[in-house]
Enzyme design. Structure first.
Site, PDB file in Angstrom:
ATOM      1  N   LYS A  67       4.037   7.325  -2.176  1.00 29.54           N
ATOM      2  CA  LYS A  67       2.629   7.419  -1.464  1.00 29.54           C
ATOM      3  C   LYS A  67       2.765   6.250  -0.542  1.00 29.54           C
ATOM      4  O   LYS A  67       4.009   5.354  -0.390  1.00 29.54           O
ATOM      5  CB  LYS A  67       1.971   6.619  -2.568  1.00 29.54           C
ATOM      6  CG  LYS A  67       0.708   6.106  -2.263  1.00 29.54           C
ATOM      7  CD  LYS A  67       0.298   5.659  -3.331  1.00 29.54           C
ATOM      8  CE  LYS A  67      -1.017   4.979  -3.471  1.00 29.54           C
ATOM      9  NZ  LYS A  67      -2.308   5.257  -4.666  1.00 29.54           N
TER      10      LYS A  67
ATOM     11  N   SER B  28      -5.166   5.905 -10.892  1.00 31.66           N
ATOM     12  CA  SER B  28      -4.850   6.660  -9.096  1.00 31.66           C
ATOM     13  C   SER B  28      -3.963   7.355  -9.580  1.00 31.66           C
ATOM     14  O   SER B  28      -3.901   7.683  -7.992  1.00 31.66           O
ATOM     15  CB  SER B  28      -4.827   4.788  -8.371  1.00 31.66           C
ATOM     16  OG  SER B  28      -5.744   4.312  -7.581  1.00 31.66           O
TER      17      SER B  28
ATOM     18  N   SER C 174      -6.252   7.309  -5.890  1.00 31.89           N
ATOM     19  CA  SER C 174      -5.896   6.709  -4.940  1.00 31.89           C
ATOM     20  C   SER C 174      -5.112   7.056  -4.512  1.00 31.89           C
ATOM     21  O   SER C 174      -4.538   7.140  -2.985  1.00 31.89           O
ATOM     22  CB  SER C 174      -5.985   4.918  -4.523  1.00 31.89           C
ATOM     23  OG  SER C 174      -4.430   4.316  -5.050  1.00 31.89           O
TER      24      SER C 174
END
Length: 430
Positions: free
Chosen positions: A59, A161, A137
Site C-alpha cells: 500500500k 481498511s 482504504s
C-alpha cells in the site's frame, strides 16, 4: 509449473496499463527477485520462503527508501524521500517477495469506500457489468489480488481498511492485534488504531503473510468446528443489511450450525457502544496534518480534508477521556467475550455500491462510508483481531463473514477461520 519470472513479468505488463491500481511500479527489483527465486528452485539449494519470487503489492503508505511516500495524495509529492524501507517492506524483501509496486488507496486512508480523485478508482473486479467500488482504504491492494496480479497485498486497517475491500472483492483479509506488526515507516491515520496487515485469497495465505510481517510468530492449533461457541451480536451489527448480504450470512450460519458449531445469538449491547469512543482518527490525523492543511488545503480530497478538520475541535481533555473510556470498555468487553470462542458478523452489511453515485453525491458517499465502516470499526476500538472471508455463493456478488476476537487471540481466530473456510466451501461451490 509457471516460473516466478513469467508470473512477475505478466503481472507487470498488465500493471503498466492499470494506472488506477498502482501508483508506482518496481519492475527491476521485482524481476530480479523472481529470477533469484527461480534459480534457487532449479538448483534446489535450500527451502524457499512461500512467497519467494512471487508478486506482492504494498500500500502507498509504506516507506520505500529513496522516494517520498504519497499515501494516495498529491500534497506529499515533494516531501523528503524515505531514508529507509519500512520494517514490513524489509521483511518482505528478506522473504524474497517480488514487490511489483505500490497500490492506490483512499487519500491518507481516510474512508472505507476506496475512491481517489487524484489517481482514479479501480473498479471492483467482482462485477464486470457495473463499475462498483473496491472498498477502502486499501483499494488498489484488493484489486491487485482479485485480478490475479499479486498473490497477496500489504495494506492497513484503522477501521476496517483491509477487511472491507476483502469482503467487497471476494478475498480474505486479516487484521491482527495491532501491536504485532510494526507501524514504523508508515504514514499514519490514527496512532491508536492503525494496523499493518495483509489480504490474499485464502486463510492459509493470510497466515503465511502474517508469519512474514509480524514481529512474533503464532502457534495455530487445528480446532474442530463441532462445539465451538460462536457469538452473533444482535444489537447494531445486523441492521440495514441488504437482502443479498442477509441471505448469504444466514446460509453461512446455518451451514456452521449443521456442522456442530453453537451459534449463539446475543444482544451484546456493550460491543455496540464502541461508537461513543470512535473519534480517535480525527484528532490524531489532525495533529499530523495540521501544517499541511494550512499550506495545501486545496490539494486535498475535500471529503478527506473535511473529516480531518473535525479533529481540530476535540480538546485535549476530551481526547484523554476517550482513551480512559476505551481502556475501561476493553476490560469489560474481555469479560463479556470470555465464554465465547469468537464473534461472527457480516463484515459489511451491503454489497459493493456503484462508483458513479458516490462520486456525485456527498450524502451518498458518507452514508455508504458509514455503513461500510460500522461493523469493522468495533474491532479496532476493541484492539482485537479479525478476519473476513468470503461466504457468498459462486457467481454472486461478494459477501464477507467476519470472525473476530479480543487482543492477542490471533492464533485462535485464524484456527477458527481455517475450519470455517473449509466448512463454507460447500456454499461457495454452489
Amino acid at each position: 509449473m509457471q516460473s516466478r519470472l513469467a508470473y512477475v513479468e505478466a503481472s507487470l505488463e498488465v500493471a503498466k496499463q492499470s494506472r488506477s491500481i498502482f501508483t508506482r511500479l518496481y519492475p527491476e527489483s521485482a524481476i530480479a527477485a523472481a529470477i533469484y527465486a527461480d534459480t534457487l528452485r532449479a538448483q534446489k539449494i535450500a527451502p524457499l520462503s512461500p512467497i519467494a519470487g512471487l508478486p506482492v503489492s504494498i500500500k502507498d503508505l509504506l516507506d520505500v527508501a529513496g522516494e517520498p511516500t504519497l499515501a494516495g495524495s498529491t500534497v506529499l509529492r515533494n516531501a523528503q524521500p524515505a531514508k529507509q524501507d519500512a520494517p514490513v517492506v524489509t521483511r518482505l524483501k528478506q522473504a524474497g517477495a517480488a514487490i511489483i509496486g505500490k497500490t492506490n488507496m483512499t487519500e491518507f486512508a481516510y474512508s472505507g469506500v476506496g475512491i481517489n480523485p487524484h489517481y482514479g478508482t479501480a473498479p471492483n473486479p467482482a462485477d464486470t457489468a457495473i463499475a462498483r467500488i473496491p472498498g477502502g482504504s486499501s483499494s488498489g491492494a484488493a484489486v491487485s489480488v482479485a485480478t490475479g496480479l499479486c498473490v497477496a497485498a500489504i495494506g492497513s486497517d484503522t477501521g476496517g481498511s483491509i477487511r472491507i475491500p476483502a469482503a467487497l472483492c471476494g478475498l480474505t483479509g486479516f487484521k491482527p492485534t495491532a501491536s504485532r506488526v510494526s507501524k514504523a515507516g508508515t504514514v499514519p491515520l490514527s496512532f491508536t488504531l492503525d494496523t499493518i496487515c495483509s489480504l490474499a485469497h485464502t486463510v492459509d495465505d493470510c497466515i503465511t503473510m502474517d508469519g512474514i510481517i509480524a514481529e512474533d510468530s503464532l502457534s495455530i492449533t487445528a480446532l474442530p468446528l463441532k462445539g465451538l461457541r460462536l457469538a452473533v451480536p444482535q444489537t447494531l451489527f445486523l441492521e440495514d443489511m441488504d437482502q443479498h448480504v442477509s441471505s448469504a450470512f444466514s446460509k453461512a450460519l446455518t451451514c456452521l450450525s449443521a456442522a456442530g458449531a453453537y451459534i449463539i445469538e446475543t444482544p451484546m449491547q456493550l460491543l455496540a457502544e464502541y461508537r461513543s469512543m470512535a473519534m480517535f482518527s480525527a484528532p490524531e490525523a489532525y495533529a499530523w496534518h495540521r501544517q499541511l492543511l494550512a499550506e495545501k488545503f486545496g490539494e486535498y480530497d475535500p471529503r478527506v480534508a473535511q473529516r480531518i478538520q473535525l479533529g481540530a475541535h476535540v480538546s485535549a481533555a476530551d481526547y484523554i477521556d476517550m482513551h480512559t473510556a476505551r481502556a475501561e470498555w476493553i476490560g469489560h468487553m474481555r469479560a463479556l467475550l470470555a465464554p465465547f470462542d469468537a464473534i461472527l458478523m457480516p463484515t459489511v452489511p451491503i454489497v459493493a455500491p456503484e462508483i458513479t453515485p458516490l462520486i456525485a453525491s456527498d450524502d451518498a458517499f458518507f452514508h455508504a462510508n458509514g455503513l461500510l465502516l460500522r461493523n469493522t470499526g468495533s474491532i479496532n476500538i476493541l484492539d482485537g483481531c479479525a478476519i473476513s472471508l468470503p461466504c457468498h455463493e459462486h457467481g454472486s456478488l461478494p459477501v464477507g463473514l467476519s470472525i473476530a476476537g479480543a487482543a492477542n487471540t490471533d492464533g485462535k481466530v485464524l484456527a477458527i477461520a481455517r475450519v470455517v473456510e473449509n466448512t463454507l466451501a460447500k456454499i461457495r461451490s454452489v
